[in-house]
Design an enzyme around this catalytic site. Structure first.
Site, PDB file in Angstrom:
ATOM      1  N   GLU A  57       0.845  -1.198   0.000  1.00 43.41           N
ATOM      2  CA  GLU A  57       0.000   0.000   0.000  1.00 43.41           C
ATOM      3  C   GLU A  57       0.879   1.246   0.000  1.00 43.41           C
ATOM      4  OE1 GLU A  57      -2.470   1.508  -0.848  1.00 43.41           O
ATOM      5  OE2 GLU A  57      -4.087   1.276   0.626  1.00 43.41           O
ATOM      6  N   ASP A  58       0.361   2.336  -0.566  1.00 43.31           N
ATOM      7  CA  ASP A  58       1.124   3.580  -0.582  1.00 43.31           C
ATOM      8  C   ASP A  58       1.129   4.257   0.781  1.00 43.31           C
ATOM      9  OD1 ASP A  58      -1.595   4.189  -0.685  1.00 43.31           O
ATOM     10  OD2 ASP A  58      -1.469   5.466  -2.447  1.00 43.31           O
ATOM     11  N   ASP A  94      -3.782   5.975   6.229  1.00 44.60           N
ATOM     12  CA  ASP A  94      -4.179   7.255   6.826  1.00 44.60           C
ATOM     13  C   ASP A  94      -5.096   6.953   8.015  1.00 44.60           C
ATOM     14  OD1 ASP A  94      -4.773   9.959   7.128  1.00 44.60           O
ATOM     15  OD2 ASP A  94      -6.119  10.049   5.437  1.00 44.60           O
ATOM     16  N   LYS A 147       0.316   7.509   8.713  1.00 43.25           N
ATOM     17  CA  LYS A 147       0.086   8.704   9.552  1.00 43.25           C
ATOM     18  C   LYS A 147      -0.512   8.226  10.874  1.00 43.25           C
ATOM     19  CE  LYS A 147      -1.298  11.580   5.599  1.00 43.25           C
ATOM     20  NZ  LYS A 147      -2.478  12.233   4.992  1.00 43.25           N
ATOM     21  N   PHE A 195      -1.340  16.357   4.271  1.00 47.49           N
ATOM     22  CA  PHE A 195      -1.548  15.808   2.933  1.00 47.49           C
ATOM     23  C   PHE A 195      -0.225  15.775   2.175  1.00 47.49           C
ATOM     24  CE2 PHE A 195      -2.696  15.872  -1.541  1.00 47.49           C
ATOM     25  CZ  PHE A 195      -3.616  14.847  -1.570  1.00 47.49           C
ATOM     26  N   VAL A 196       0.097  14.618   1.629  1.00 48.14           N
ATOM     27  CA  VAL A 196       1.347  14.474   0.876  1.00 48.14           C
ATOM     28  C   VAL A 196       1.060  14.056  -0.570  1.00 48.14           C
ATOM     29  CG1 VAL A 196       2.880  14.033   2.834  1.00 48.14           C
ATOM     30  CG2 VAL A 196       1.655  12.119   1.770  1.00 48.14           C
ATOM     31  N   ASP A 225      -1.307  11.066  -5.510  1.00 45.37           N
ATOM     32  CA  ASP A 225      -1.779  12.170  -6.349  1.00 45.37           C
ATOM     33  C   ASP A 225      -2.538  13.226  -5.561  1.00 45.37           C
ATOM     34  OD1 ASP A 225      -4.136  10.590  -5.850  1.00 45.37           O
ATOM     35  OD2 ASP A 225      -5.097  11.640  -7.505  1.00 45.37           O
ATOM     36  N   ARG A 285       1.490  12.005  -9.367  1.00 42.58           N
ATOM     37  CA  ARG A 285       1.933  10.629  -9.090  1.00 42.58           C
ATOM     38  C   ARG A 285       3.348  10.379  -9.617  1.00 42.58           C
ATOM     39  NH1 ARG A 285      -2.461   7.758  -7.228  1.00 42.58           N
ATOM     40  NH2 ARG A 285      -4.474   8.202  -8.139  1.00 42.58           N
TER      41      ARG A 285
END
Ligand code: 5GP
Length: 178
Positions: A103-104, A107, A135, A156-157, A163, A169
């Site tokens: 996973e990226d 959150d 996070k 927010f990154v 994206d 991206r």
């Protein structure tokens, strides 16, 4: 002052440089190689956000392995239950496999909790998660994540696969909202 970039209406500055990200991904891969010696893990990379992370990670994985790519759809079920995430595109039989979800970013953790539940219902031999970013302050449900690249603050990154409304991206560094 750090240089900034503009994406749509917002400004972002470099937060973690590409070389730092890639060194850390290599460390994660080495840990996975040790933990999965003599196994043949099946990596499930969650699109779109994890494509860059998954590609970099796989270059340093030395155990025999397979990778496939999934999407997670998200829709509002009811007002009370909120969003529901459903796995799309899993054609492989994961029963008795050693599965590693790629996973990226985690959150609130809600997406990953549901992905894990749906995968566990298919009785893999083992299930673990590798996420590039997490996070911790945003977590809404406790969740075990075996491999975390970077714990970051609740901002927010963008970049390295992540994206902002479709853009960013392709950026090799990770950026944060100014
Ligand atoms: P969760 O269910 O953990 O709240 O959400 C996970 C998903 O939200 C991630 O896979 C990612 O697509 C998106 N997301 C969460 N935080 C960020 C962020 O800071 N930047 C971007 N671009 N996407 C994020």
């Amino acid at each position: 002052m750090k240089p900034t970039i503009q994406v749509h209406d917002k400004h972002f500055e470099v937060f973690i440089e590409k070389s730092v990200i890639e060194n850390r991904i290599n460390e994660l891969a080495q840990r996975i190689n040790l933990d999965y010696t003599a196994k043949r893990p099946l990596f499930l990379a969650i699109l779109n956000g994890s494509f860059m992370f998954a590609a970099e990670l796989m270059k340093s994985i030395t155990v025999a392995c397979e990778i496939t790519f999934l999407r997670v759809s998200s829709y509002q079920a009811t007002e009370s239950s909120g969003k529901v995430h459903q796995i799309l595109g899993l054609l492989e039989n994961i029963k008795d496999r050693d599965v590693i979800v790629v996973e990226d970013i985690v959150d609130t953790g809600l997406t990953m909790v549901e992905i894990k539940q749906q995968l566990l219902a298919q009785q893999p031999a083992s299930l673990s998660v590798v996420t590039l970013f997490q996070k911790p302050e945003a977590l809404k449900q406790p969740i075990d994540i075996e491999y975390v690249g970077f714990e970051i603050e609740n901002k927010f990154v963008l970049g390295y696969g992540l994206d902002y409304d479709g853009l960013g991206r392709n950026l090799g560094d990770l950026y944060v909202l100014c």
